[in-house]
Design an enzyme around this catalytic site. Structure first.
Site, PDB file in Angstrom:
ATOM      1  N   HIS A   1      22.657  -7.989 -35.175  1.00  0.00           N
ATOM      2  CA  HIS A   1      23.635  -7.348 -36.071  1.00  0.00           C
ATOM      3  C   HIS A   1      23.591  -7.914 -37.486  1.00  0.00           C
ATOM      4  CE1 HIS A   1      27.243  -5.228 -37.348  1.00  0.00           C
ATOM      5  NE2 HIS A   1      27.153  -4.527 -36.240  1.00  0.00           N
TER       6      HIS A   1
ATOM      7  N   HIS B   1      21.831  -0.995 -31.197  1.00  0.00           N
ATOM      8  CA  HIS B   1      22.562  -1.367 -32.424  1.00  0.00           C
ATOM      9  C   HIS B   1      22.032  -2.697 -32.962  1.00  0.00           C
ATOM     10  CE1 HIS B   1      25.661  -1.157 -35.384  1.00  0.00           C
ATOM     11  NE2 HIS B   1      26.515  -1.989 -34.810  1.00  0.00           N
TER      12      HIS B   1
ATOM     13  N   ASP C   1      30.829   0.913 -31.176  1.00  0.00           N
ATOM     14  CA  ASP C   1      29.779  -0.033 -31.558  1.00  0.00           C
ATOM     15  C   ASP C   1      30.105  -1.477 -31.150  1.00  0.00           C
ATOM     16  OD1 ASP C   1      28.751   2.187 -32.813  1.00  0.00           O
ATOM     17  OD2 ASP C   1      28.520   1.227 -34.772  1.00  0.00           O
TER      18      ASP C   1
ATOM     19  N   HIS D   1      35.003   0.859 -32.417  1.00  0.00           N
ATOM     20  CA  HIS D   1      34.342  -0.371 -31.944  1.00  0.00           C
ATOM     21  C   HIS D   1      34.937  -0.849 -30.619  1.00  0.00           C
ATOM     22  CE1 HIS D   1      33.356  -0.327 -36.237  1.00  0.00           C
ATOM     23  NE2 HIS D   1      32.312  -1.046 -35.913  1.00  0.00           N
TER      24      HIS D   1
HETATM   25 ZN    ZN Z   1      28.175  -2.855 -35.680  1.00  0.00          ZN
END
Ligand code: ZN
Length: 236
Positions: free
Chosen positions: A98, A94, A43, A188
């Site tokens: 954020h 995503h 991510d 990530h």
């Molecule tokens: Zn994230």
């Protein structure tokens, strides 16, 4: 008075629980599958040079994964979006900024998701099918926005706190301790809370943990799939 407060609190709690159940009903969390398969997900990227380091790791291990990208980063590094997809990995949305997406209204979320979709489509030539909610938080407004844009929401089943943990061994051990068939593993290649795509830190620990995870899980008989491949094996 106390009784009335009590009733009010109970009603508010029931409404919150019902809203949460409704919002998460279509979210994929841990697909039930009949074989030893997992999906690695990365991510908050793309995030040079760490996304490229991960791509090299995944290529040398012949593993396909899924990258949930921030729209701001996808806009800043379209060539890296293309490199991820060209290497056979799945790309998902995503969100652009954020933020925790818990508000009731959906118009702002539709705009934010569409902006990310546009960044991904202009790099890839096609729209993503998957979305991961920032911080795993999904309210009614986001659920409605996802429905409108035909995006499937994907949560995570296992993580090793790699957003804060810098010891690759501890990240790996935490994930291996919880892994089971069908697990969607959260890792990530970027950072959630960095607004400037050019200002992100190293993901060296995640890259090293990814290498160790692949070796350990393969030795245990696991195969690695993209999230869409994993969902296709889901038993109803
Ligand atoms: Zn994230």
């Amino acid at each position: 008075m106390l009784i009335r407060l009590g009733i009010g609190f109970t009603v508010a709690l029931v409404i919150l629980v019902l809203a949460a159940v409704w919002s998460y009903r279509d979210v994929a969390i841990w697909p039930q599958v009949g074989e030893k398969v997992v999906a690695l997900t990365f991510d908050d990227g793309p995030n040079p040079p760490h996304t490229q380091a991960l791509l090299r790791e995944l290529e040398s291990a012949q593993v396909s994964a899924t990258f949930f990208m921030k729209g701001a980063n996808a806009e800043a590094f379209p060539e890296l979006v293309r490199a991820v997809a060209a290497a056979g990995h799945e790309v998902g949305n995503h969100s652009f900024y954020h933020r925790p997406m818990l508000a009731l209204g959906s118009a702002a979320y539709v705009e934010e998701l569409q902006r990310t979709n546009r960044a991904l489509e202009s790099a890839l030539g096609y729209l993503p099918h998957l979305f991961r909610p920032p911080y795993g938080l999904q309210g009614i407004g986001l659920t409605n926005a996802l429905k409108k844009l035909e995006l499937r929401s994907i949560a995570m089943g296992v993580h090793g706190s790699d957003w804060s943990e810098k010891d690759a061994g501890l990240i790996t051990d935490a994930i291996l301790a919880d892994i089971k068939p069908g697990a969607i593993v959260l890792l990530h290649d970027g950072h959630a809370d960095v607004a400037d795509p050019d200002a992100q830190d190293s993901r060296a620990a995640t890259v090293a943990a990814t290498r160790a995870l692949i070796v350990a899980l393969r030795a245990d008989g696991y195969r690695f799939l993209t999230v869409s491949e994993l969902l296709a094996l889901e038993q109803q």
